[in-house]
Structures are given as structure tokens and as C-alpha cells.
Design a protein around this motif. Structure first.
Motif, PDB file in Angstrom:
ATOM      1  N   ASN A  53       9.418  42.873 113.880  1.00 36.90           N
ATOM      2  CA  ASN A  53      10.393  43.656 113.115  1.00 36.90           C
ATOM      3  C   ASN A  53      10.346  45.099 113.600  1.00 36.90           C
ATOM      4  OD1 ASN A  53      12.171  44.651 111.231  1.00 36.90           O
ATOM      5  ND2 ASN A  53      10.823  44.379 109.473  1.00 36.90           N
ATOM      6  N   TYR A  71      11.455  48.246 111.629  1.00 35.03           N
ATOM      7  CA  TYR A  71      10.524  48.711 110.595  1.00 35.03           C
ATOM      8  C   TYR A  71       9.231  49.259 111.186  1.00 35.03           C
ATOM      9  CZ  TYR A  71       7.313  48.496 106.613  1.00 35.03           C
ATOM     10  OH  TYR A  71       6.390  48.801 105.650  1.00 35.03           O
ATOM     11  N   SER A  72       8.717  48.634 112.252  1.00 37.83           N
ATOM     12  CA  SER A  72       7.358  48.928 112.711  1.00 37.83           C
ATOM     13  C   SER A  72       7.282  49.841 113.929  1.00 37.83           C
ATOM     14  CB  SER A  72       6.628  47.615 113.029  1.00 37.83           C
ATOM     15  OG  SER A  72       7.289  46.915 114.085  1.00 37.83           O
ATOM     16  N   LYS A 114      15.740  52.650 115.250  1.00 35.86           N
ATOM     17  CA  LYS A 114      16.852  52.100 114.471  1.00 35.86           C
ATOM     18  C   LYS A 114      18.204  52.586 114.988  1.00 35.86           C
ATOM     19  CE  LYS A 114      18.626  51.853 109.723  1.00 35.86           C
ATOM     20  NZ  LYS A 114      18.365  52.222 108.312  1.00 35.86           N
ATOM     21  N   ASP A 122      14.861  40.338 107.782  1.00 36.71           N
ATOM     22  CA  ASP A 122      14.256  41.642 107.545  1.00 36.71           C
ATOM     23  C   ASP A 122      15.145  42.768 108.044  1.00 36.71           C
ATOM     24  OD1 ASP A 122      13.944  41.521 110.324  1.00 36.71           O
ATOM     25  OD2 ASP A 122      11.909  40.720 110.163  1.00 36.71           O
ATOM     26  N   GLU A 123      14.546  43.963 108.187  1.00 34.45           N
ATOM     27  CA  GLU A 123      15.314  45.147 108.569  1.00 34.45           C
ATOM     28  C   GLU A 123      15.968  44.988 109.944  1.00 34.45           C
ATOM     29  OE1 GLU A 123      12.235  46.454 105.619  1.00 34.45           O
ATOM     30  OE2 GLU A 123      12.302  45.136 107.352  1.00 34.45           O
ATOM     31  N   THR A 124      15.263  44.373 110.891  1.00 32.67           N
ATOM     32  CA  THR A 124      15.834  44.156 112.220  1.00 32.67           C
ATOM     33  C   THR A 124      16.960  43.138 112.166  1.00 32.67           C
ATOM     34  OG1 THR A 124      13.692  44.676 113.230  1.00 32.67           O
ATOM     35  CG2 THR A 124      15.299  43.523 114.594  1.00 32.67           C
TER      36      THR A 124
END
Length: 544
Positions: A427, A430-431, A439, A456-458
Motif C-alpha cells: 500500500n 499509505y506507506s 500520492k 485500501d488507499e492505493t
């Protein structure tokens, strides 16, 4: 409400009371007087059938009507389900007995290294994870991550559908778009293709990635994990000129010097290290001596709690302290101005010298590359190499600096060189380090594909999101801390029709619908059929 006498007709109230018989109760004088204001309040609170509440018979009828209405509403929401008949086995599998568990050997990868497991199964459903006593990386032990992994299999928050821009799509639609991408990229040798993975230690997946790069010579493969071992690899290059994998044999060591290393609770091989360390310190069968552990660290760890001698230091003091110890052992470290804890340094260096060939100097994964190179030099000076310390080929398929690899990917994105990016696990939105601004830069890519266990965010920023199979649902392989290759064997069919990294990568090949089983089986058939059995063919890495 006001209870002033001028607002109530007291004469009429007295007249009503003079004619009443038995006990009567009122909540207020307004209710007793039946004022217009009270009647309005009552009808506002009970706008429908309000008058029914004062009539016992009407109230009962009202509840009956409401109950019937709710029952009819429930019936209209039901649909007729097709009949499901439960039939016994025509031929019950010989090994399956209801109530008796079966155990299957498999492996789980964490942090770039695999541990051997035994998965318990009841009637085809995995229920419990234990260590495989025959696997050299676990010897029957597990950690909390392996124990909890079976819960991840049944996690209701797992991604369950393949989506394109948030809409559900069949896998055939994904293969169709990938085919058009492949045809377009073949003309430019894959110059616009990028693959981003976590640390890959699967021989079969590494072979697929190498074949992908052979088919698309201008494409690139990048790796990134937030908790990576970049310092370990950089230290190995500093000491040996190339990355190597270090294996420690704590069952042969009498003195251990841990430099901010929590080897008993984390890192590749920590399950085996716990067993070996404990065995060396267990007094049994007339054994009267045990190993000694010296630990310097800036934060209390489980290893530090077990140390015979523990010295807390500031993070800035770790490297100067190690340099001073190395100088006492005859290692050329340059000028050192560290003058603190001289008694500790003299005692530790003397104990290490007295146990040359039977000692270990082990640095923490997150120490600087110089500390790792210094530790290798101390082990060499003490004669530990070949006895308590051995070096092998890297277990990672691509032992590169992962932070630099991610930065290179983002530079290509900024230069508009990336047409399609495939992210296999992880991810990074996020990481990734905040200063890389991943992003915003990541969204410049025209086609973004993400394979993940969770939405998730990705995934939210990718056009294609593919649910990933759990390791208990798919075939694969992986290497342990010492290079041993293990087959990852599934115990159950994918619960949500997920795909593995093998299958997603196969979409870019001439056989886009190959299964993980066919890919892994084909790889090892080729390797073993070529006669490369033993250390490198069967999975053991060559020692140095």
C-alpha cells in the motif's frame, strides 16, 4: 403548562369529580380539565389513532392491526429460495473423517523471508496454524503473525470483487484491457510498463518477472516495503562489494554481542534463532555453562530483557561504541574520540577475544550500513566466519535499495515515461515516505492496477483493483532465512475469486490464463529436470 386558576374552570372540574366513582388518575390538572391545549398536545404526540389509547378495546385492536401490517411487510421482503438438498459423498475421500483434523505443510512469507508451517484443516476449512517441526526456519515454532494469519483468511473486510473505477467487472474484461496494453507496448519494447512489488523471495515469481523483462526489455521492475532491509544490503556491499545473506548459528556461540539487535523477536530467522539461543542456555544433562549475551540498545527490547549485560545508549552513541569495540579487536576503524563506558568496552572486547571462533557480533537491521560493515569486520577478525557466522547468496530475487528504487519510479512518472503501473501487493500510497509525495505523483500514470487483499488507499486511486488471494488459498513458493525453498500449498479454494501475483503477471504473457499451480509446478519441473538438484536447484543457497 400553567396551572393558574384563571385558565381552568374549577367549577366544572368539581362537578365532574362529584359524579365520579372509584379511583381515577390524571397526569396533570390540564388532563383532568380536558383543556383544548392538552387535547392539541395529545394529538401532536400521537397523530394517528391517538384517541384509541383512551379506549382499552381500541388499543388492543390498534396493536393487532400494527402487528399484522409488520408481518405482511416482512413477508413481501422475502423471496423464494431454491431448494438446497444436502447429499452425502458418493465417494468420501479416504483421508477425511468428520471431526478429525488434517495437517498440510505450507509456508508464509513475512518481511522477505518464509517460515514453514503446518496448517490444521477441518472438513476442508483451515482453522489453526502451527510451526512445521521439519522446516529449518521454524522447527515447530510460530510467531503471532502466523497464528493470526488464519483470521485474515476469513476477514469480512477483505476485498471481494474485481473493480474498474469502482464498478464490478469480470476478470475477462481485465485480461482484454491488458491484451491491448501488451500489443501497444510491444512496439516500444515495454518502455511505458512498470511493475512495483514488495520484497520478492519466491523463485517462481522471480522467474516470471525475469521473463517479463525479457519480453519487454525497456520495462522496469521496482521493489518497496516500508520496513525494508536497505541498511543490511548496503552494509554487505560496503563490506563485500556485493549483497550477501548472513546466517548466525547461536547454538555454537559462547559470547554474543548484539548491537541494537532484537534478533529474538523480529527479523528473518528469528524463530530458529530463539530455538538455538535457548538450547545453548539450557542447563541440562550435566551441562554447567551457557552462552553470554551483551546488548547495547537505545530502546528496551525482548532481546535486551534476556541479556546478561545490557547497556542503554543514545542512538547517536551506538556507532561510536561499536567502533571502539572494533578497535580493541584490531579492526581498522579510523580515529575514534569515544571515551565513555571504557570498562564496558574493555570487558566486552576481552570476552570476545577469549572466545574467538565461538562468538557472534550481530547488528540490528535498522543500524547504519557502516555498523553492518563493522560487524562483518569484527566477525572476520574473531574467526567467526565459517563457524558461528556463514554467508550465502541473497534470498531476495532483487536485492536492490528499495527506497532508491521507489524514487527512481517516481522520477520516471514525473518525466511521463510510465504509461501503465502494476502494483503487486503493498500500500505505497499509505506507506511511502512522506517527502516522496507518492500520492500526488502516482496519479499522473495513465493506467494504474493494484492487486491487494484489501481495498485500501492505493486501491482507491487505481482504475483496476484486483482482490488478492490469501496464502492459504493459492499455490506459490518462498525462501526461508537460510535459502531453503518451500512450496506454499493452499488448503481452500479462493473465497472471493481472488487472483495471485503469479496469475496477474501471467496476464502479460502469451498464456494469460495460466493458474498459480501450473506456473509453480512448471518452474520446479524445469529446475529439477535440468539436474540442478541440491543447494541451488532445490532451494539451498550456496555458502561463501
Amino acid at each position: 403548562m400553567s396551572t393558574n386558576d384563571d385558565q381552568l374552570d374549577m367549577d366544572s372540574i368539581r362537578a365532574r369529580l362529584s359524579t365520579s366513582h372509584g379511583k381515577e388518575y390524571w397526569r396533570s390538572l390540564e388532563e383532568l380539565a380536558e383543556t383544548p391545549e392538552f387535547e392539541e398536545l395529545l394529538h401532536r404526540e400521537f397523530p394517528r389513532q391517538a384517541s384509541e389509547w383512551n379506549d382499552p378495546a381500541g388499543r388492543r385492536k390498534f396493536l393487532q392491526l400494527m402487528g399484522a401490517s409488520l408481518a405482511l411487510a416482512g413477508l413481501t421482503a422475502c423471496t423464494r429460495q431454491p431448494p438446497e438438498n444436502i447429499a452425502p459423498y458418493i465417494r468420501q475421500p479416504e483421508e477425511i473423517v468428520p471431526g478429525n483434523p488434517l495437517f498440510y505443510a505450507t509456508a508464509m512469507t513475512l518481511g522477505g523471508a518464509a517460515s514453514g508451517l503446518l496448517a490444521e484443516s477441518h472438513e476442508g476449512r483451515p482453522t489453526k496454524i502451527e510451526g512445521n517441526p521439519e522446516h529449518p526456519a521454524s522447527l515447530g515454532a510460530t510467531d503471532l503473525f502466523a497464528q493470526a494469519s488464519v483470521l485474515g483468511l476469513y476477514d469480512p473486510d477483505r476485498s471481494q470483487t474485481l473493480t474498474y473505477l469502482g464498478d464490478t467487472r469480470p476478470y475477462a474484461a481485465f485480461l482484454g484491457q491488458i491484451r491491448s496494453v501488451v500489443l501497444a507496448q510491444q512496439a516500444i519494447q515495454g518502455a511505458g510498463l512498470r511493475i512495483l512489488t514488495e520484497t520478492v523471495n519466491s523463485p517462481a515469481l522471480a522467474d516470471q518477472l525475469r521473463q517479463f523483462l525479457a519480453d519487454f526489455p525497456s520495462a522496469k521492475w521496482h521493489e518497496y516495503e516500508p520496513a525494508n532491509r536497505d541498511s543490511v544490503r548496503a552494509g554487505a556491499r560496503l563490506a563485500f562489494g556485493e549483497p550477501v545473506n548472513t546466517i548466525y548459528h547461536f547454538d555454537r556461540a559462547d559470547v554474543i554481542f548484539a548491537i541494537d539487535s532484537d534478533f529474538l523477536s523480529s527479523g528473518p530467522g528469528h524463530l530458529r534463532y530463539v530455538r538455538d539461543f535457548s538450547a545453548k542456555r539450557r542447563l541440562a544433562e550435566g551441562k554447567s555453562d551457557m552462552s553470554r549475551l551483551y546488548e547495547i540498545e537505545s530502546t528496551l527490547s525482548l532481546t535486551g530483557a534476556k541479556a546478561d549485560h545490557r547497556l542503554p545508549l543514545r542512538p547517536s552513541e551506538i556507532e561510536p561504541f561499536a567502533r571502539a569495540v572494533a578497535a580493541k579487536l584490531g579492526v581498522q576503524t579510523g580515529a575514534s574520540s569515544y571515551t565513555a563506558h571504557t570498562d564496558w568496552i574493555d570487558t566486552l572486547a576481552g570476552d570476545l577475544r577469549q572466545h574467538s571462533g565461538k562468538s557472534i557480533v550481530i547488528p540490528g537491521d535498522y543500524q547504519s550500513p557502516f555498523v553492518h560493515a563493522l560487524s562483518a569486520a569484527m566477525n572476520q577478525a574473531l574467526g567467526n566466519v565459517g563457524n558461528t557466522v556463514t554467508y550465502t547468496d541473497p534470498i531476495e530475487a532483487n536485492p536492490a535499495d528499495q527506497t532508491s528504487s521507489l524514487s527512481e519510479l517516481l522520477q520516471d512518472i514525473d518525466a511521463n515515461k510510465v504509461d501503465a503501473l502494476v502494483i503487486l501487493g503493498g500500500n505505497p500510497v499509505y506507506s511511502a515516505p512522506a517527502d516522496l509525495n507518492f500520492k500526488e505523483r502516482f496519479q499522473k500514470v495513465g493506467l494504474r492496477i493494484h492487486l491487494s487483499l484489501y481495498n485500501d488507499e492505493t486501491s482507491e486511486l487505481c482504475q483496476w483493483h484486483i482482490p488478492e488471494t490469501h496464502y492459504l488459498e493459492s499455490w506459490s513458493d518462498a525462501r526461508a532465512y537460510d535459502g531453503t525453498a518451500s512450496i506454499v500449498q493452499p488448503l481452500i479454494a479462493p473465497l472471493y475469486r481472488g487472483k495471485s501475483a503469479h496469475e496477474v503477471l501471467a496476464a502479460f504473457s502469451s498464456q494469460p490464463e495460466r493458474t498459480s499451480y501450473d506456473i509453480v509446478r512448471g518452474y520446479w519441473q524445469t529446475r529439477m529436470g535440468a539436474g540442478e538438484q541440491g543447494s541451488r536447484g532445490a532451494g539451498e543457497q550456496g555458502s561463501r
